[in-house]
Scaffold this motif. Structure first.
Motif, short mmCIF file in Angstrom:
data_model
loop_
_atom_site.label_atom_id
_atom_site.label_comp_id
_atom_site.label_asym_id
_atom_site.label_seq_id
_atom_site.Cartn_x
_atom_site.Cartn_y
_atom_site.Cartn_z
N LYS A 170 0.82 -1.24 0.07
CA LYS A 170 0.03 -0.04 -0.06
C LYS A 170 1.01 1.18 -0.18
CE LYS A 170 -4.01 -1.86 2.47
NZ LYS A 170 -5.21 -1.67 3.58
N GLU A 174 1.24 3.84 -3.00
CA GLU A 174 1.01 5.33 -2.70
C GLU A 174 2.14 6.32 -3.39
OE1 GLU A 174 -1.19 8.44 -0.14
OE2 GLU A 174 0.44 7.27 0.76
N ARG A 177 1.86 6.76 -6.97
CA ARG A 177 1.02 7.59 -7.16
C ARG A 177 1.20 9.27 -7.15
NH1 ARG A 177 -4.80 5.19 -4.85
NH2 ARG A 177 -5.46 6.04 -6.66
N GLN A 275 -5.54 0.27 -1.67
CA GLN A 275 -5.56 1.93 -1.39
C GLN A 275 -5.08 2.41 -0.08
OE1 GLN A 275 -8.33 -0.49 -1.82
NE2 GLN A 275 -9.83 0.68 -2.62
N TYR A 276 -4.49 3.30 -0.17
CA TYR A 276 -3.56 4.08 1.13
C TYR A 276 -3.69 5.48 0.77
CZ TYR A 276 -0.64 4.08 5.34
OH TYR A 276 0.05 4.34 6.54
N ASN A 277 -3.92 6.42 1.75
CA ASN A 277 -3.59 7.88 1.73
C ASN A 277 -3.17 8.28 2.89
OD1 ASN A 277 -4.21 10.48 1.24
ND2 ASN A 277 -6.21 10.06 0.24
N THR A 278 -1.96 8.89 2.80
CA THR A 278 -1.18 9.40 3.89
C THR A 278 -1.37 11.19 3.69
OG1 THR A 278 0.95 9.32 2.78
CG2 THR A 278 0.28 7.42 4.20
N THR A 279 -2.20 11.52 2.77
CA THR A 279 -2.05 13.13 2.57
C THR A 279 -2.88 13.99 3.58
OG1 THR A 279 -3.83 13.18 0.80
CG2 THR A 279 -1.77 12.57 0.12
N GLY A 281 -6.07 13.28 3.44
CA GLY A 281 -7.21 13.45 2.72
C GLY A 281 -7.24 14.59 1.75
N ASN A 284 -7.94 13.41 -3.35
CA ASN A 284 -8.83 12.38 -3.39
C ASN A 284 -8.55 11.38 -4.56
OD1 ASN A 284 -11.44 10.93 -3.46
ND2 ASN A 284 -12.22 12.34 -4.90
N TYR A 285 -7.93 10.12 -4.05
CA TYR A 285 -7.55 9.14 -4.89
C TYR A 285 -8.69 8.48 -5.70
CZ TYR A 285 -2.88 9.20 -2.85
OH TYR A 285 -1.70 9.63 -2.56
#
Length: 620
Positions: A170, A174, A177, A275-279, A281, A284-285
Motif C-alpha cells: 500500500k 502510494e 501515485r 488503497q492508502y492515503n497519507t495526504t 485527505g 482524493n484518490y
C-alpha cells in the motif's frame, strides 16, 4: 564553517529519517509485500548509480576553469546526469525518507511556505544549478564544491537508510501515485531545474522507476494491467520522441498519455484493494486524475470541517450580501467581492469604509479561496473565518463588530431563526462574530465552479480550445515557467504533490506597469507581519483562474492588462528590470518569450474563466 553547517544538517536529517521508518512500520497492522523487495533492490541499484554520478559531478566542478569554457559546459551536463539519476530514486526517498530527499533536491532559495514555516539552509542540486548559471561561476567554485561534497558523501551512504526498513504494498503504491503527480505538475514544468531545462529527461527517469516498481502488480492478472502497461509505455515513448523542453507538447502528453496512466494506476490499486492515503485527505484518490474537479478535497483545508449543509450555506450567502454587518449599513462582503465581477471590484485598491479613501491592497477574487492555507495577500489570516472576522472589525473596511451584529439581529429578527436553523443548540455557545463568520466562510468555500473552457477540455471535450490557446498552456507549463509557481490544477501557490503548503513569492512587483521606467512598490508584504529578512516583499501566489475577468493585477493593482503581467515575468521581475531586490524568489533571467508567445499565454489564461451566473443574485 559553512560546510560543517551543511553536514550537520544532513546528520540531523538522517536521524529524522530513521524515526520516520519506525513510525511508518508501526502504523501498519496488516501488510502484503509483493513489490517491496524488488523496489528495495531497485533503490539500492539506482542509489549506487546516483552516488557515482555525484562523484562525477564533484570531479567536473573541480575542473572548472575560467579560461576553459568547456569545463563549465561539462559541469552542467554532469549536474543534469546527476539529477536524472536522482529522479530514479525520488519516489522512494521522498515518500519513505522525506528529510533525506531535501538534502538532494531542496529549493535553491529560502521558501516562504504556509502553514509550516521552517527555515532551512538552501542545499542540493537545485542550489548548484543556480550557481552554475551565474555570470561569475568561478567565484562560486568553492561553494559549488562544498555542495557537491555534501551530496556525494551522503549519497554513498544511502543504503544505510534501509537498516530495519519495513514497508508494504500500500505504501509503495502510494509513493508511485505521488510520483505521477510530481511528473504532471513539476517534472514537465521544469520546476526543479528551470535553467538546465532537463525536466523531460527527469520525467522519463521517474517513469522508468514507476515502470519497474509497478511490474509485480501487473503480473497478477489485474483487469487494468494492460491499460497501465499501454499508457506507461506511451508516456515514455512520447518523452523520448519529443525532447525539446521549450516546444514540448504538454497538452498532448497529459491528455493522451499521462492522465489516462494516472487514472488506470488508480483503478489498478483499487481493484487490488491496496488503497492508502497519507495526504491527510487532501488528495482524493477516487478522482480520475489530478485535473478532475474533485481531485483535491476541500474539506482537508483549514477549518473546512465537514460538508456545509444547505441551511448554513443559505445563511452564509445572505450574510455575504448583508450591508447591516457594516458600521454605516452600506458595505457588505459583496461590495469588494462582487459575484458579477468574479468576486472582485475592478478597482486598483478597494474603497475604504468612508467611500472616499482606499484600502492598502487590491481585492483578490474569492473563487477557489478555500484551497489555500492562508488568506489576505500577506497571509496573515490562517482561515477564511479569521479573514471574515478581521474584515468586519476593521475600521477601514466594514467597521462592524459585536454591537453592529446585535443591532442587525434587532432590526431583522428573521436572522435569529436562520441562525438557529443553521447551528441548532450550538448557537448558545458561539460569539456573535463567529455566528456570522462561520456561515460566510462556508459560502466562500463553496465558490469552486470549475466550469471553464479549459476544465471542459481536460475532461474530454477537445473542441473547447483553439490551437493558440493550447500552445499557451504548453508555454505556461514550460518555457514561460508560470506553472512552477502557479501549480496545476488550480494554478495557485498550492504546492504539489501533497498540496499541504501554500507558497508566497517575492517578485519585486513594481509601483506601476511602466516597465521602461520601473519603480519599486513601497509595500513590504508579509514583512510587516513578521520582520524576517526573507519575508520582505513576500505575497501570496493567487490563482490565475479567472484572471481574464479580474483586472487589475498584483497586490497593488498596478498592472492593468495580462499582457503587462506576462511581460513583467518575461523580463525577470524587479531584478531583471534593474531594480535591487536582494531576496527575489522569481528568476531574474529573461524568459525570451516572443510577442506571439506572450499573446498565446494570455489567450490560454482567458480559457480559465468560469461562468459565475449561478452566484449572481436575482434582481428584486
Amino acid at each position: 564553517m559553512k560546510q560543517f553547517k551543511v553536514m550537520k544538517l544532513i546528520a540531523g536529517m538522517f536521524c529524522s529519517c530513521f524515526c520516520l521508518v519506525v513510525m511508518v512500520s508501526l502504523t501498519q497492522p496488516s501488510r502484503t509485500t509483493t513489490g517491496v523487495e524488488p523496489a528495495v533492490l531497485f533503490f539500492k541499484t539506482q542509489s549506487d548509480s546516483f552516488a557515482i554520478a555525484a562523484l562525477q559531478l564533484q570531479t567536473a566542478l573541480a575542473a572548472i576553469d575560467k579560461d576553459k569554457p568547456a569545463t563549465l559546459a561539462n559541469s552542467r551536463e554532469a549536474l543534469k546526469r546527476c539529477r536524472v539519476h536522482y529522479k530514479k530514486i525520488e519516489f522512494f526517498l521522498a515518500y519513505f525518507f522525506k528529510s533525506s530527499s531535501l538534502i538532494y533536491n531542496a529549493p535553491p532559495k529560502v521558501e516562504i511556505e504556509e502553514p509550516y514555516m521552517e527555515y532551512q539552509e538552501p542545499i542540493g542540486l537545485q542550489v548548484m544549478e543556480g550557481l552554475l548559471f551565474e555570470k561569475e561561476v568561478v567565484a562560486k567554485k568553492e561553494v559549488l564544491l562544498q555542495q557537491a561534497d555534501a551530496i556525494a558523501s551522503s549519497a554513498k551512504d544511502l543504503h544505510a537508510l534501509l537498516h530495519g526498513f519495513q514497508a508494504d504494498d500500500k505504501q509503495l503504491l502510494e509513493s508511485i501515485r505521488l510520483e505521477l503527480i510530481r511528473v504532471i505538475t513539476l517534472g514537465i514544468t521544469g520546476f526543479d531545474a528551470p535553467l538546465l531545462k532537463s525536466g523531460l529527461a527527469e520525467a522519463s527517469a521517474s517513469l522508468e522507476a514507476v515502470q519497474y516498481v509497478i511490474q509485480p502488480y501487473l503480473s497478477r492478472g489485474a483487469p487494468q494491467a494492460d491499460s497501465v502497461t499501454k499508457y506507461l509505455g506511451g508516456c515514455r515513448q512520447f518523452l523520448q520522441e519529443y525532447q525539446d523542453f521549450d516546444s514540448f507538447d504538454r497538452m498532448t502528453f497529459l491528455t493522451q498519455h499521462m492522465l489516462p496512466l494516472q487514472q488506470y494506476v488508480g483503478l489498478l490499486i483499487k481493484e487490488l484493494n491496496l488503497q492508502y492515503n497519507t495526504t491527510g485527505g487532501t488528495i482524493n484518490y477516487e478522482a480520475g486524475n489530478i485535473f478532475s474537479p474533485d481531485a483535491l478535497n476541500l474539506l482537508a483545508f483549514p477549518r473546512a470541517g465537514t460538508q456545509a449543509d444547505s441551511a448554513l450555506l443559505a445563511l452564509g450567502k445572505q450574510l455575504f450580501f448583508e450591508p447591516g454587518l457594516s458600521g454605516n449599513n452600506k458595505v457588505s462582503c459583496a461590495t469588494c467581492h462582487n459575484p458579477a465581477l468574479h468576486f472582485t471590484d475592478t478597482l486598483t485598491t478597494s474603497l475604504a469604509f468612508d467611500g472616499q479613501a482606499h484600502v492598502r491592497r487590491n481585492a483578490v477574487s474569492l473563487l477557489y479561496a478555500g484551497f489555500q492555507y492562508e488568506q489576505f495577500w500577506d497571509g496573515r489570516a490562517k482561515s477564511i473565518e479569521e479573514q471574515v472576522r478581521t474584515v468586519i472589525n476593521d475600521p477601514k473596511e466594514m467597521n462592524g463588530g459585536e454591537s453592529t451584529i446585535l443591532s442587525l439581529l434587532q432590526h431583522k429578527p428573521t436572522y435569529t431563526r436562520l441562525f438557529k436553523e443553521a447551528f441548532g443548540q450550538q448557537l448558545d455557545t458561539m460569539t456573535l462574530i463567529n455566528q456570522v463568520a462561520l456561515p460566510i466562510a462556508a459560502y466562500v468555500r463553496s465558490l469552486n465552479p470549475r466550469n471553464s473552457r479549459f476544465d471542459r477540455y481536460m475532461q474530454g471535450d477537445h473542441t473547447t480550445l483553439t490551437a493558440p490557446e493550447v500552445n499557451g498552456f504548453n508555454l505556461f507549463m514550460g518555457k514561460a515557467q508560470c506553472g512552477t509557481c502557479h501549480f496545476a490544477p488550480l494554478f495557485n501557490g498550492l504546492v504539489p504533490p501533497l498540496y499541504n503548503l501554500t507558497e508566497l513569492e517575492v517578485l519585486g512587483t513594481t509601483k506601476t506597469d511602466n516597465l521602461d521606467q520601473p519603480e519599486m512598490d513601497a509595500d513590504y508584504g508579509r514583512y510587516d507581519i513578521f520582520q524576517i529578512d526573507f519575508y520582505e516583499r513576500a505575497f501570496k501566489t493567487p490563482t490565475v483562474r479567472n484572471a481574464s475577468a479580474t483586472a487589475p493585477y498584483m497586490h497593488n493593482g498596478s498592472f492593468k492588462t495580462l499582457e503587462a503581467v506576462v511581460e513583467f515575468y518575461n523580463k525577470g521581475g524587479a531584478i531583471g528590470l534593474g531594480l535591487d531586490v536582494h531576496n527575489q524568489t522569481l528568476s531574474a533571467l529573461p524568459l525570451n518569450l516572443s510577442k506571439e508567445e506572450v499573446n498565446d499565454i494570455v489567450q490560454f489564461l482567458r480559457t480559465l474563466e468560469d461562468s459565475v451566473a449561478t452566484y449572481i443574485p436575482e434582481k428584486k
